[in-house]
Design an enzyme around this catalytic site. Structure first.
Site, mmCIF file in Angstrom:
data_model
loop_
_atom_site.group_PDB
_atom_site.id
_atom_site.type_symbol
_atom_site.label_atom_id
_atom_site.label_comp_id
_atom_site.label_asym_id
_atom_site.label_seq_id
_atom_site.Cartn_x
_atom_site.Cartn_y
_atom_site.Cartn_z
ATOM 1 N N HIS A 121 0.866 -1.182 0.000
ATOM 2 C CA HIS A 121 0.000 0.000 0.000
ATOM 3 C C HIS A 121 0.903 1.233 0.000
ATOM 4 O O HIS A 121 2.023 1.205 0.511
ATOM 5 C CB HIS A 121 -0.855 -0.035 1.272
ATOM 6 C CG HIS A 121 -1.956 0.970 1.339
ATOM 7 N ND1 HIS A 121 -1.722 2.305 1.626
ATOM 8 C CD2 HIS A 121 -3.294 0.847 1.187
ATOM 9 C CE1 HIS A 121 -2.877 2.948 1.656
ATOM 10 N NE2 HIS A 121 -3.844 2.091 1.382
ATOM 11 N N ASP A 198 3.010 -3.912 8.069
ATOM 12 C CA ASP A 198 1.675 -3.341 7.896
ATOM 13 C C ASP A 198 0.673 -4.478 8.097
ATOM 14 O O ASP A 198 0.538 -5.361 7.256
ATOM 15 C CB ASP A 198 1.554 -2.750 6.491
ATOM 16 C CG ASP A 198 0.147 -2.286 6.144
ATOM 17 O OD1 ASP A 198 -0.780 -2.473 6.952
ATOM 18 O OD2 ASP A 198 -0.043 -1.741 5.036
ATOM 19 N N GLN A 201 -4.581 -5.453 7.035
ATOM 20 C CA GLN A 201 -5.463 -6.450 6.423
ATOM 21 C C GLN A 201 -5.352 -7.811 7.085
ATOM 22 O O GLN A 201 -6.008 -8.768 6.655
ATOM 23 C CB GLN A 201 -5.132 -6.580 4.927
ATOM 24 C CG GLN A 201 -5.275 -5.312 4.121
ATOM 25 C CD GLN A 201 -6.719 -4.848 3.990
ATOM 26 O OE1 GLN A 201 -7.663 -5.620 4.191
ATOM 27 N NE2 GLN A 201 -6.911 -3.580 3.652
ATOM 28 N N LYS A 224 -10.837 -1.144 10.194
ATOM 29 C CA LYS A 224 -10.863 -2.358 9.381
ATOM 30 C C LYS A 224 -11.197 -3.594 10.216
ATOM 31 O O LYS A 224 -11.270 -4.704 9.691
ATOM 32 C CB LYS A 224 -9.523 -2.550 8.671
ATOM 33 C CG LYS A 224 -9.214 -1.455 7.644
ATOM 34 C CD LYS A 224 -7.929 -1.736 6.900
ATOM 35 C CE LYS A 224 -7.517 -0.558 6.035
ATOM 36 N NZ LYS A 224 -8.417 -0.321 4.905
ATOM 37 N N CYS A 363 -4.690 2.436 -3.822
ATOM 38 C CA CYS A 363 -3.504 3.002 -3.157
ATOM 39 C C CYS A 363 -2.311 2.070 -3.311
ATOM 40 O O CYS A 363 -1.537 1.842 -2.358
ATOM 41 C CB CYS A 363 -3.777 3.279 -1.679
ATOM 42 S SG CYS A 363 -5.116 4.445 -1.390
#
Length: 408
Positions: A121, A198, A201, A224, A363
């Site tokens: 991302h 990251d 997700q 999220k 993104c």
């Protein structure tokens, strides 16, 4: 699990879009919010709305207790060793920027290397680009395999004695690739490098144990994972956070202010300048309770069932291109294109049927170039989605394809 009962916990799923029942397939952008989270935040505003860490009155004490209770809940949820390792941020993006600006400036020198890859991302590429520019360092990209995965051998080849930081996503927001973080962390540490992950997700969909993974930093967002917008978490090993300087100043992060200099308070508050996200922390606490009650293993298996079913159905559509790994090796999302139909047109047509999907570059423009596409469409699934919704989604895809192939 009783999915229909779970769906009743989400008021928005009763809404209609363009006269059709809402089918929400955009959780990778933002998950929907259960009533328990909404009510928890309402209770804060109605019953004990006050600032934290400042007053000794009853409301302030109650707000502070709720705020710090949420931090302890996050610590347990990702199995951090200490509550001091949990820093509240505005979201994943802010957390990664904090690492790149503070820790990056501390350890990166001219000629050093920062290892990234094309599936990231923008929030996990641009901060490292800027760090490299500030310090005269170099970005090194791990090549992707044909199916959008990363081979450990490629990770090893990307490393050198100059490597200082490895920045990688746990789960790709486009390809659905699930990266094997633990051995990547081992490779990084074998080169005396640090790893920043990251996890936006990943955390909502699978069990994450930061101690077992042995990551140095791990970032994720509340919105999220059934929580509110405007709050995220940076996990960092305490010994590393201790060395870092804050990048925002004022409010409760101050220990003492003299005329010409100041000192900072202890972890983790030294990184939390100003009035923090109090109501959002309360909401995040409730969201973690909700996810824990459902069970992350149950959530993961339900998503696996949905993505396998959708992958098979979508693969049978003539002219479709699906990006990323096969159905058994991906997270609960599918990014795709239909030949001859722009993703924005496709998303608009689906919206007319009440179906919400994402369209654009997600993104992730370097990854779009790797995919040889300017933009794509994405359907992403979560605990409140059903097989019946996927059937309606497939039917609408076929209907849209037929419409755009019709010669007027």
């Amino acid at each position: 699990m009783d999915i229909q009962k779970i769906r009743q916990d989400f008021p928005i799923l009763g809404e209609q879009v363009n006269g059709k029942d809402l089918i929400y397939l955009d959780t990778s952008a933002t998950s929907q919010t259960p009533l328990k989270v909404i009510e928890a935040m309402n209770d804060y505003y109605r019953e004990y709305n006050s600032n934290v860490h400042r007053g000794v009155h009853t409301l302030g004490t109650k707000a502070t207790d709720a705020y710090e209770k949420a931090r302890m809940k996050v610590r347990s949820f990702i199995n951090a060793k200490r509550f001091e390792e949990i820093v509240y941020t505005r979201g994943t993006t802010a957390a990664i920027n904090l690492v790149a600006r503070s820790f990056g400036d501390l350890v990166i020198e001219e000629g050093d290397e920062i290892v990234v890859n094309e599936m990231e991302h923008h929030a996990n590429i641009v901060p490292w680009q800027q760090l490299a520019k500030r310090k005269g360092a170099e970005l090194v990209f791990i090549p992707l395999e044909e199916d959008g995965t990363i081979a450990l051998e490629s990770v090893k080849k990307a490393m050198s004695d100059k490597t200082k930081i490895v920045a990688i996503t746990h789960v790709s927001n486009v390809l659905g690739t699930i990266n094997d973080i633990k051995p990547i962390a081992e490779i990084a540490h074998a080169h005396n490098a640090y790893i920043s992950v990251d996890g936006a997700q990943a955390v909502p969909h699978m069990a994450v144990d930061v101690q077992d993974l042995d990551v140095d930093f791990y970032a994720f967002s509340g919105h999220k994972m059934l929580g509110p917008t405007g709050i995220g978490i940076l996990y960092g090993k305490a010994e590393l956070l201790d060395k870092m300087e804050p990048i925002e100043y004022g409010g409760d992060m101050i220990d003492y202010v003299y005329k010409t200099e100041s000192t900072w308070t202890d972890l983790p508050v030294k990184f939390e300048a100003g009035t923090p996200m109090i109501a959002e922390a309360v909401g995040l606490n409730a969201a973690i309770d909700y996810i824990t009650e459902l069970g992350l293993d149950n959530i993961y298996q339900h998503e696996k069932e949905l993505v396998r079913y959708a992958y098979d159905k979508m693969s049978a559509i003539e002219g479709i291109e699906i990006y990323g790994p096969g159905k058994d090796d991906r997270a609960g999302l599918i990014t795709f294109n239909l030949k001859g139909i722009h993703p924005h047109d496709l998303a608009t047509a689906l919206d007319s049927e009440g179906i919400a999907v994402r369209a654009g570059h997600h993104c992730a423009q370097p990854l779009m170039k790797w995919c040889k596409a300017s933009s794509t469409a994405r359907a992403s699934f979560y605990i409140y989605n059903t097989i019946e919704e996927i059937d309606q989604f497939i039917e609408s895809l076929e209907k849209t394809k037929e419409f755009f192939s019709y010669e007027f």
